[in-house]
Design a protein around this motif. Structure first.
Motif, PDB file in Angstrom:
ATOM      1  N   GLY B  93       0.745  -1.433  -0.133  1.00 24.65           N
ATOM      2  CA  GLY B  93      -0.282  -0.293   0.194  1.00 24.65           C
ATOM      3  C   GLY B  93       0.497   0.983   0.438  1.00 24.65           C
ATOM      4  O   GLY B  93       1.452   1.138   0.050  1.00 24.65           O
ATOM      5  N   THR B  94       0.329   1.863   0.052  1.00 30.21           N
ATOM      6  CA  THR B  94       1.215   3.762  -0.598  1.00 30.21           C
ATOM      7  C   THR B  94      -0.545   4.673  -0.569  1.00 30.21           C
ATOM      8  O   THR B  94      -1.527   4.172  -0.606  1.00 30.21           O
ATOM      9  CB  THR B  94       1.406   3.733  -1.688  1.00 30.21           C
ATOM     10  OG1 THR B  94       2.481   5.104  -1.975  1.00 30.21           O
ATOM     11  CG2 THR B  94       0.701   3.473  -3.384  1.00 30.21           C
ATOM     12  N   GLU B  95       0.289   5.630  -0.036  1.00 29.63           N
ATOM     13  CA  GLU B  95      -0.397   6.734   0.042  1.00 29.63           C
ATOM     14  C   GLU B  95      -0.476   7.948  -0.896  1.00 29.63           C
ATOM     15  O   GLU B  95      -1.328   8.726  -1.694  1.00 29.63           O
ATOM     16  CB  GLU B  95      -0.056   8.180   1.180  1.00 29.63           C
ATOM     17  CG  GLU B  95      -0.245   7.325   2.383  1.00 29.63           C
ATOM     18  CD  GLU B  95      -1.408   7.188   2.793  1.00 29.63           C
ATOM     19  OE1 GLU B  95      -2.615   7.869   2.760  1.00 29.63           O
ATOM     20  OE2 GLU B  95      -1.469   6.103   3.572  1.00 29.63           O
ATOM     21  N   LEU B  96       0.755   7.614  -2.058  1.00 26.45           N
ATOM     22  CA  LEU B  96       0.687   8.027  -2.826  1.00 26.45           C
ATOM     23  C   LEU B  96      -0.522   7.941  -4.287  1.00 26.45           C
ATOM     24  O   LEU B  96      -1.157   6.601  -4.125  1.00 26.45           O
ATOM     25  CB  LEU B  96       2.076   8.050  -3.801  1.00 26.45           C
ATOM     26  CG  LEU B  96       3.030   8.059  -3.491  1.00 26.45           C
ATOM     27  CD1 LEU B  96       4.089   7.544  -3.980  1.00 26.45           C
ATOM     28  CD2 LEU B  96       3.322   9.534  -3.172  1.00 26.45           C
ATOM     29  N   SER B  97      -1.056   8.806  -5.282  1.00 18.21           N
ATOM     30  CA  SER B  97      -2.116   8.157  -6.014  1.00 18.21           C
ATOM     31  C   SER B  97      -1.057   7.201  -7.348  1.00 18.21           C
ATOM     32  O   SER B  97      -0.008   7.107  -6.846  1.00 18.21           O
ATOM     33  CB  SER B  97      -2.183   9.736  -6.846  1.00 18.21           C
ATOM     34  OG  SER B  97      -1.291  10.339  -7.871  1.00 18.21           O
ATOM     35  N   THR B  98      -2.224   6.785  -7.305  1.00 19.70           N
ATOM     36  CA  THR B  98      -1.203   5.245  -9.063  1.00 19.70           C
ATOM     37  C   THR B  98      -0.642   6.302  -9.911  1.00 19.70           C
ATOM     38  O   THR B  98       0.481   5.822  -9.802  1.00 19.70           O
ATOM     39  CB  THR B  98      -3.033   5.093  -9.024  1.00 19.70           C
ATOM     40  OG1 THR B  98      -3.951   4.878  -8.837  1.00 19.70           O
ATOM     41  CG2 THR B  98      -2.522   3.946 -10.505  1.00 19.70           C
ATOM     42  N   PHE B  99      -1.189   7.755 -10.278  1.00 24.07           N
ATOM     43  CA  PHE B  99      -0.610   8.139 -11.471  1.00 24.07           C
ATOM     44  C   PHE B  99       1.491   8.763 -11.017  1.00 24.07           C
ATOM     45  O   PHE B  99       2.668   8.323 -11.341  1.00 24.07           O
ATOM     46  CB  PHE B  99      -1.166   9.688 -11.558  1.00 24.07           C
ATOM     47  CG  PHE B  99      -0.043  10.658 -12.166  1.00 24.07           C
ATOM     48  CD1 PHE B  99      -0.083  10.473 -13.358  1.00 24.07           C
ATOM     49  CD2 PHE B  99       0.525  11.762 -11.953  1.00 24.07           C
ATOM     50  CE1 PHE B  99       0.775  10.937 -14.350  1.00 24.07           C
ATOM     51  CE2 PHE B  99       1.181  13.074 -12.542  1.00 24.07           C
ATOM     52  CZ  PHE B  99       1.417  12.545 -13.783  1.00 24.07           C
ATOM     53  N   GLU B 100       1.406   8.979  -9.288  1.00 20.66           N
ATOM     54  CA  GLU B 100       2.324   9.284  -8.789  1.00 20.66           C
ATOM     55  C   GLU B 100       3.127   7.794  -8.686  1.00 20.66           C
ATOM     56  O   GLU B 100       4.768   8.087  -8.908  1.00 20.66           O
ATOM     57  CB  GLU B 100       2.415  10.037  -6.747  1.00 20.66           C
ATOM     58  CG  GLU B 100       1.299  11.347  -8.040  1.00 20.66           C
ATOM     59  CD  GLU B 100       1.546  11.772  -5.838  1.00 20.66           C
ATOM     60  OE1 GLU B 100       1.915  12.971  -5.793  1.00 20.66           O
ATOM     61  OE2 GLU B 100       0.708  11.887  -5.616  1.00 20.66           O
ATOM     62  N   LEU B 101       2.637   6.971  -8.165  1.00 25.42           N
ATOM     63  CA  LEU B 101       3.067   5.896  -8.045  1.00 25.42           C
ATOM     64  C   LEU B 101       3.939   5.337  -9.266  1.00 25.42           C
ATOM     65  O   LEU B 101       4.853   4.926  -9.117  1.00 25.42           O
ATOM     66  CB  LEU B 101       2.471   4.938  -7.018  1.00 25.42           C
ATOM     67  CG  LEU B 101       3.119   3.205  -6.443  1.00 25.42           C
ATOM     68  CD1 LEU B 101       4.130   4.054  -5.327  1.00 25.42           C
ATOM     69  CD2 LEU B 101       2.168   2.634  -6.038  1.00 25.42           C
ATOM     70  N   ALA B 102       3.129   5.242 -10.254  1.00 23.29           N
ATOM     71  CA  ALA B 102       2.974   4.354 -11.738  1.00 23.29           C
ATOM     72  C   ALA B 102       4.229   4.964 -11.916  1.00 23.29           C
ATOM     73  O   ALA B 102       5.414   4.761 -12.446  1.00 23.29           O
ATOM     74  CB  ALA B 102       2.079   4.578 -12.620  1.00 23.29           C
ATOM     75  N   GLY B 103       4.357   6.166 -12.187  1.00 23.29           N
ATOM     76  CA  GLY B 103       5.793   7.105 -12.237  1.00 23.29           C
ATOM     77  C   GLY B 103       7.103   7.036 -11.499  1.00 23.29           C
ATOM     78  O   GLY B 103       8.272   6.817 -12.499  1.00 23.29           O
ATOM     79  N   ARG B 104       7.302   5.919 -10.326  1.00 20.59           N
ATOM     80  CA  ARG B 104       8.141   6.302  -9.506  1.00 20.59           C
ATOM     81  C   ARG B 104       8.520   5.265 -10.317  1.00 20.59           C
ATOM     82  O   ARG B 104      10.158   4.645 -10.239  1.00 20.59           O
ATOM     83  CB  ARG B 104       8.105   6.890  -7.997  1.00 20.59           C
ATOM     84  CG  ARG B 104       7.499   7.856  -7.620  1.00 20.59           C
ATOM     85  CD  ARG B 104       7.462   8.119  -6.455  1.00 20.59           C
ATOM     86  NE  ARG B 104       7.140   9.186  -6.011  1.00 20.59           N
ATOM     87  CZ  ARG B 104       6.837   9.854  -4.688  1.00 20.59           C
ATOM     88  NH1 ARG B 104       7.366   8.848  -3.636  1.00 20.59           N
ATOM     89  NH2 ARG B 104       6.523  11.318  -4.411  1.00 20.59           N
TER      90      ARG B 104
END
Lengths: 141, 110
Positions: B93-104
């Motif tokens: 899990g992450t607090e980041l949005s899908t967009f942000e996590l996908a980028g990283r």
């Protein structure tokens, strides 16, 4: 070899059980991974269709040396227009089902893309039968 | 790269399926439509989604997904956790949005 699985309409808790059992069986028989993936996509989508749309149904799997034949017969509302149902994006799924991420109108096209033979017959008000055949020795669709 | 390396590098929570932290990751797939994942995800992918119910695990298992990452601070249901443990496929899990996590994740894997 012939296997049968019962499917209960609305029971999303157990959706995918038959697919999971068949996958294990094909792995044990050392069937090519690419072929197993195609079988799993077809069976899971057809299984979920019974859960999402019908009252109940039966999956029968006939495993021969070179083919797997999957027949899914349900008691349900049936499909009045099969050609329309086959169109990518067309769906009659309920709001609840869509909220879970199902019912996007991609299931039948997924089956079509992965099956060697695919046949739907339906009687509105009674139910639907889906028949899928996949050759076990060929990786090409 | 292994699931555990990605957990460490991106600071993800591990909700369940610890047994599978050594699974190899070869790519990623982003979708909240289950048939889309069924049709297009590859084995070895990390699956980023905001879906939290147990059918996610059924699909992850059938498609040999390396791990599921639930984004935007959503939490998996109890039966999702139970099935994740049973299958040995981690739910992260992450607090980041899908967009942000996908980028990283994309930078990390490529």
């Amino acid at each position: 070899m012939t296997f049968e699985y019962k499917v209960q309409g609305g029971d999303f808790t157990h959706a995918g059980y038959a697919s999971s059992q068949v996958k294990k069986m094909l792995k044990q028989l050392d069937v090519d991974n690419v072929v197993i993936k195609r079988v799993v996509v077809c069976l899971y989508e057809a299984e979920v269709n019974i859960v999402a749309h019908a009252w109940d149904g039966v999956i029968s799997i006939v495993l021969e040396t070179d083919t797997i034949f999957m027949k899914l017969t349900d008691n349900g509302p049936g499909i009045p227009n099969i050609e329309q149902a086959m169109q990518r994006g067309f769906s009659t799924a309920s709001h609840e089902v869509r909220e879970m991420g199902f019912g996007a109108g991609m299931g039948l096209p997924n089956i079509s893309a992965n099956a060697d033979k695919f046949l739907i017959t339906s009687e509105p008000g009674k139910g639907t039968t889906v028949e899928i055949t996949i050759n076990l020795n060929s990786t090409a669709v | 790269m292994k699931v555990t390396d990605i957990v460490e590098k991106l600071g993800l929570n591990v909700f369940s399926g610890h047994e599978g932290l050594g699974r190899e990751v070869t790519g990623g797939y982003v979708s909240d439509l289950l048939s889309d994942v069924m049709g297009h995800a590859e084995s070895g992918d990390l699956w980023l989604t905001i879906q939290t119910h147990r059918n996610v695990m059924a699909i992850a298992s059938l498609k040999d997904i390396s791990a599921v990452i639930i984004t935007s601070g959503e939490k998996p249901g109890d039966d999702t956790i139970a099935q994740s443990n049973q299958e040995g496929i981690p739910v992260l899990g992450t607090e980041l949005s899908t967009f942000e996590l996908a980028g990283r994740l994309y930078s990390l894997l490529n």
